[in-house]
Motif scaffolding. Sequence first.
Motif, PDB file in Angstrom:
ATOM      1  N   LYS A 152       0.826  -1.207   0.000  1.00  0.00           N
ATOM      2  CA  LYS A 152       0.000   0.000   0.000  1.00  0.00           C
ATOM      3  C   LYS A 152       0.861   1.259   0.000  1.00  0.00           C
ATOM      4  N   TYR A 153       1.970   1.240   0.753  1.00  0.00           N
ATOM      5  CA  TYR A 153       2.863   2.409   0.788  1.00  0.00           C
ATOM      6  C   TYR A 153       3.651   2.568  -0.504  1.00  0.00           C
ATOM      7  N   ILE A 154       4.265   1.485  -0.959  1.00  0.00           N
ATOM      8  CA  ILE A 154       5.157   1.674  -2.112  1.00  0.00           C
ATOM      9  C   ILE A 154       4.373   1.882  -3.410  1.00  0.00           C
ATOM     10  N   LEU A 155       3.197   1.283  -3.519  1.00  0.00           N
ATOM     11  CA  LEU A 155       2.399   1.526  -4.734  1.00  0.00           C
ATOM     12  C   LEU A 155       1.913   2.973  -4.763  1.00  0.00           C
ATOM     13  N   HIS A 156       1.504   3.482  -3.608  1.00  0.00           N
ATOM     14  CA  HIS A 156       1.109   4.895  -3.538  1.00  0.00           C
ATOM     15  C   HIS A 156       2.273   5.775  -3.993  1.00  0.00           C
ATOM     16  N   GLU A 157       3.449   5.503  -3.451  1.00  0.00           N
ATOM     17  CA  GLU A 157       4.632   6.307  -3.763  1.00  0.00           C
ATOM     18  C   GLU A 157       4.931   6.276  -5.274  1.00  0.00           C
ATOM     19  N   VAL A 158       4.866   5.091  -5.851  1.00  0.00           N
ATOM     20  CA  VAL A 158       5.206   4.961  -7.277  1.00  0.00           C
ATOM     21  C   VAL A 158       4.166   5.675  -8.152  1.00  0.00           C
ATOM     22  N   VAL A 159       2.882   5.521  -7.825  1.00  0.00           N
ATOM     23  CA  VAL A 159       1.854   6.202  -8.629  1.00  0.00           C
ATOM     24  C   VAL A 159       2.003   7.721  -8.489  1.00  0.00           C
ATOM     25  N   SER A 174       2.886  10.466 -11.635  1.00  0.00           N
ATOM     26  CA  SER A 174       2.042  11.610 -11.966  1.00  0.00           C
ATOM     27  C   SER A 174       2.824  12.913 -12.133  1.00  0.00           C
ATOM     28  N   ILE A 175       4.115  12.867 -11.826  1.00  0.00           N
ATOM     29  CA  ILE A 175       4.942  14.094 -11.932  1.00  0.00           C
ATOM     30  C   ILE A 175       5.469  14.227 -13.350  1.00  0.00           C
ATOM     31  N   ARG A 176       5.082  15.268 -14.008  1.00  0.00           N
ATOM     32  CA  ARG A 176       5.563  15.510 -15.384  1.00  0.00           C
ATOM     33  C   ARG A 176       6.056  16.937 -15.506  1.00  0.00           C
ATOM     34  N   ALA A 235       0.668   7.028 -18.295  1.00  0.00           N
ATOM     35  CA  ALA A 235       1.297   6.469 -17.101  1.00  0.00           C
ATOM     36  C   ALA A 235       2.614   5.801 -17.499  1.00  0.00           C
ATOM     37  N   GLU A 236       3.697   6.488 -17.256  1.00  0.00           N
ATOM     38  CA  GLU A 236       5.000   5.877 -17.556  1.00  0.00           C
ATOM     39  C   GLU A 236       5.706   5.535 -16.255  1.00  0.00           C
ATOM     40  N   ILE A 237       6.307   4.368 -16.248  1.00  0.00           N
ATOM     41  CA  ILE A 237       7.003   3.932 -15.039  1.00  0.00           C
ATOM     42  C   ILE A 237       8.291   4.748 -14.897  1.00  0.00           C
ATOM     43  N   PRO A 238       8.519   5.365 -13.741  1.00  0.00           N
ATOM     44  CA  PRO A 238       9.771   6.110 -13.561  1.00  0.00           C
ATOM     45  C   PRO A 238      10.978   5.186 -13.738  1.00  0.00           C
ATOM     46  N   SER A 239      12.075   5.735 -14.220  1.00  0.00           N
ATOM     47  CA  SER A 239      13.242   4.904 -14.561  1.00  0.00           C
ATOM     48  C   SER A 239      13.799   4.139 -13.354  1.00  0.00           C
ATOM     49  N   GLU A 240      13.566   4.639 -12.153  1.00  0.00           N
ATOM     50  CA  GLU A 240      14.119   3.975 -10.968  1.00  0.00           C
ATOM     51  C   GLU A 240      13.314   2.745 -10.543  1.00  0.00           C
ATOM     52  N   ILE A 241      12.203   2.508 -11.251  1.00  0.00           N
ATOM     53  CA  ILE A 241      11.344   1.367 -10.935  1.00  0.00           C
ATOM     54  C   ILE A 241      11.368   0.370 -12.085  1.00  0.00           C
TER      55      ILE A 241
END
Lengths: 423, 36
Positions: A410-417, A421-423, B12-18
Motif C-alpha cells: 500500500k505504501y510503495i504503490l502509492h509512492e510509485v503512482v 504523476s509528476i511531469r 502512465a510511464e514507469i519512472p526509470s528507478e522502478i
Amino acid sequence: VTHLAYLKKGENMLPDISKDFLFNNLPVIFHDGEYIIYSPFEKKLVKVKNFNKKFLQEHLSVKFFGTPKKRELKLKYGHLSIITTTDCNLRCEYCFANGGEKPIYIDEEISFKAIDELTRKDIDDLEVTFFGGEPTMNMGIVKKVVEYCKNKNVKAHFDITTNGVINTEKANFLLDNKFNVTISVDGPPVIQSKIRKSVSGNDVTKVIENTMSILAKAPERLKARVTITNTNISYMPEIVKYAARFGIKYIHFAAVNITGRAKSATDMQPSAHSYASGFIESMSMAKKLGVSVTDEGLIYLLQPATSFCSSTAKTKLIVTPDDSISTCLEIQSCDAENNLFIIGKYNRLTKEFEYNDDKINNLKCLDVDKIKECEICPWKYICSSGCPIRNIVKTNDIYKPNDYYCTIKKYILHEVVSRMSIR
Amino acid sequence: VGMMEAIIIINAEIPSEIAAMEKNDDPILDKLTCAD
C-alpha cells in the motif's frame, strides 16, 4: 551515516495512504491535494481536484476502466522449470527450502522427458528455468539440458537463479549461453557474510563478486535478488549502490518471508513500515545511479489481473528431484507442507507425466474477487491478493492475504503512482 | 465546464528507478523469483 536517515525519520517519510481507495476496479490515491486515478488498463493517469464519481464514470472511456483477467503465461511459449537439486553450498539463515539439508539431485530422464513433453505441443519457443537449492551444484544437468535443446533444434531461452558461489568457468558458461541470471545477494561483504554463510563458514564474498563482474558483461540479462531482514534493513540504499558498482541494473528487493529456516528466528523480519521506508529511499538512490529497483508489489503495475501469478494456471511445468510436478518454484516436493501446488508426478514405469486434475482445478479457482479482505483494497487488481505461498505461510489459508505484505504494498504503490504523476 | 477543465489525463510511464513488467516476455523481469 546517510544510509540510516530513513530509519531515523521512520514513518514520517512514508506517504499518507489513509485517503486511497478503489474506484471501478482502479486505484485512486490522494496526493498533494489532488486525486490521482491510475488505469493499468489504458496506462493513463487522471488527476482531479474534486472527486465526483458519477462525472468521472460518464466522462472516462470504457478502455480506461478495463476488465481484469486471470494471469496466464503466453501459451505459445513452453515454460519449463527444472529444480536441479535441493543441495546448496550456502546455509542462508532464512532459506525457504532449508537448502542443503536433504540433498537430492534431478536426473537426465525426467529433465529430457519434460522438454519432450513441452515440445510435442504447439509451442514455438521454450523457456527453461534452472532453480534449486543451488542449481549449479548439479551443473552437469544444466549443461546436458542446454545441449539436448541444441541437438533437438528447440528454440530455447535459459534462466537461472544462483547464489553466485560458482567458479569462473561456470559463470562464463552462463554468459556464453545467454542465460538470464538472477543472483541472490544481500549486500556488501559485511552483510553477506552474516546472512548468507557458506557451509564451511568461509567468506565467499570474493567469489560472488567475481561472478557478478563476469555476468554484468550482459547487464540486460542480470538481476540481483535481495532479501531484507533486520540485519540489512538499514543498508537498503547502500545495497543499491553496491550492486550498481558491479554493473547490475535491476535489483529486486523482498522482505523476508517467515518460512523454511527463517521459522527458527521469527524476529528477523523487519517491520513493514521500515521496509517500505527503505524501499522508497532505495528508489531515490536507484534514480541517482541510473538503475531500477522492484518489489513483488510493483512487478505487475502494468499488468492488472485477478490472480497473482501463473502458479494457479497449468501453463508451466516445474519438475523436481523427487519426480513431482509443481506449479510453484517454492514447493519442490510431494512431502512439502503446502503440497497443493504439487499437481502431478512423473511415472518412471510408464515414462509419462501424470496430472491430478482436481488439484489443478482447485488452484484455478483462486481469484482475488473471492477474497473478502481484498474487496475494497485500492490495489486489488495489481496485487491480486499477492503470492499464495506468502499468504498461506502467515494465515494458513490460501484465501487470506498476508497483511504484512499488504501494508508494504500500500505504501510503495502509492509512492510509485505519485511519482508517475509528476511531469 | 469547470469540472471538465479540472480533469488532467496523462500517460502512465514507469519512472526509470522502478522496474515493472511491461510484457510477458520481458527477459529478466519475467522471473518473479518470490522465493527467499
